[in-house]
Design an enzyme around this catalytic site. Structure first.
Site, PDB file in Angstrom:
ATOM      1  N   CYS A  64      42.666  40.236  57.081  1.00 11.74           N
ATOM      2  CA  CYS A  64      42.081  40.055  58.412  1.00 11.74           C
ATOM      3  C   CYS A  64      43.082  39.224  59.209  1.00 11.74           C
ATOM      4  O   CYS A  64      44.238  39.116  58.813  1.00 11.74           O
ATOM      5  CB  CYS A  64      40.678  39.444  58.350  1.00 11.74           C
ATOM      6  SG  CYS A  64      40.569  37.745  57.756  1.00 11.74           S
ATOM      7  N   HIS A  97      46.630  32.038  36.594  1.00 15.26           N
ATOM      8  CA  HIS A  97      45.602  31.033  36.306  1.00 15.26           C
ATOM      9  C   HIS A  97      44.178  31.503  36.600  1.00 15.26           C
ATOM     10  O   HIS A  97      43.245  31.116  35.889  1.00 15.26           O
ATOM     11  CB  HIS A  97      45.850  29.762  37.132  1.00 15.26           C
ATOM     12  CG  HIS A  97      47.089  29.022  36.747  1.00 15.26           C
ATOM     13  ND1 HIS A  97      47.318  27.712  37.091  1.00 15.26           N
ATOM     14  CD2 HIS A  97      48.193  29.409  36.035  1.00 15.26           C
ATOM     15  CE1 HIS A  97      48.495  27.316  36.629  1.00 15.26           C
ATOM     16  NE2 HIS A  97      49.048  28.337  35.984  1.00 15.26           N
TER      17      HIS A  97
HETATM   18  C1  RB5 Z   1      39.061  38.463  64.229  1.00 14.96           C
HETATM   19  O1  RB5 Z   1      39.399  38.082  65.512  1.00 14.96           O
HETATM   20  C2  RB5 Z   1      39.285  37.302  63.258  1.00 14.96           C
HETATM   21  O2  RB5 Z   1      38.293  36.360  63.434  1.00 14.96           O
HETATM   22  C3  RB5 Z   1      39.320  37.816  61.846  1.00 14.96           C
HETATM   23  O3  RB5 Z   1      40.321  38.767  61.711  1.00 14.96           O
HETATM   24  C4  RB5 Z   1      39.601  36.773  60.775  1.00 14.96           C
HETATM   25  O4  RB5 Z   1      40.717  36.026  61.076  1.00 14.96           O
HETATM   26  C5  RB5 Z   1      38.459  35.958  60.361  1.00 14.96           C
HETATM   27  O5  RB5 Z   1      38.541  35.097  59.479  1.00 14.96           O
END
Ligand code: RB5
Length: 142
Positions: A64, A97
């Site tokens: 993400c 680990h």
């Molecule tokens: C999306 O904007 C962002 O919040 C997501 O990709 C991530 O970083 C969340 O932890």
């Protein structure tokens, strides 16, 4: 088989990693997302985590924006040990680990060159199997 997934913040890096996996001869299933349109990372964290606990895939890669949200979500699934890594030392250590079964990264944190080295390290490093690590992992699952 490797499960890979992301949200919009990890989409571009996921494309780079898929290219690397293909060239390196790894088989993978892409659980989405499929564009840079805003979406919710827990959906993709759950898809990849479930693929692992159901035995369809041995390891997963989740991306993400930061790697934080998607790793938190994946770690809610019993049997998942998702490790957020920003360098190769962390990737190696978490395999040795923690026997981590998901690598999480932030598409807004690491560049593609480093990310691919992190993926490579994560995938080639085996769990140490040391008794103390086996014991500690068992304690997580309790
Ligand atoms: C999306 O904007 C962002 O919040 C997501 O990709 C991530 O970083 C969340 O932890």
């Amino acid at each position: 088989m490797i499960a890979i997934g992301c949200d919009h913040g990890g989409y571009e890096l996921k494309q780079e990693i898929k290219k690397y996996l293909t060239e390196a001869g790894y088989e993978f299933i892409d659980y989405g997302c499929d564009s840079m349109e805003s979406c919710d990372y827990p959906e993709y964290a759950k898809k990849v985590a479930n693929a692992i606990v159901e035995g369809k895939c041995e390891k997963g890669i989740l991306i993400c924006g930061t790697g934080i949200g998607i790793s938190i979500a994946a770690n809610k699934v019993k049997g998942i040990r998702a490790a957020l890594c920003t360098d190769c030392f962390m990737a190696e250590a978490t395999r040795l680990h923690n026997d981590a079964n998901i690598l999480a990264m932030g598409g807004r944190v690491v560049g593609p060159g480093l990310a691919i080295k992190i993926v490579e390290t994560f995938l080639i490093t085996a769990f140490s199997g040391d008794e103390r690590h086996v014991r500690r992992i068992a304690q997580i699952e309790d």
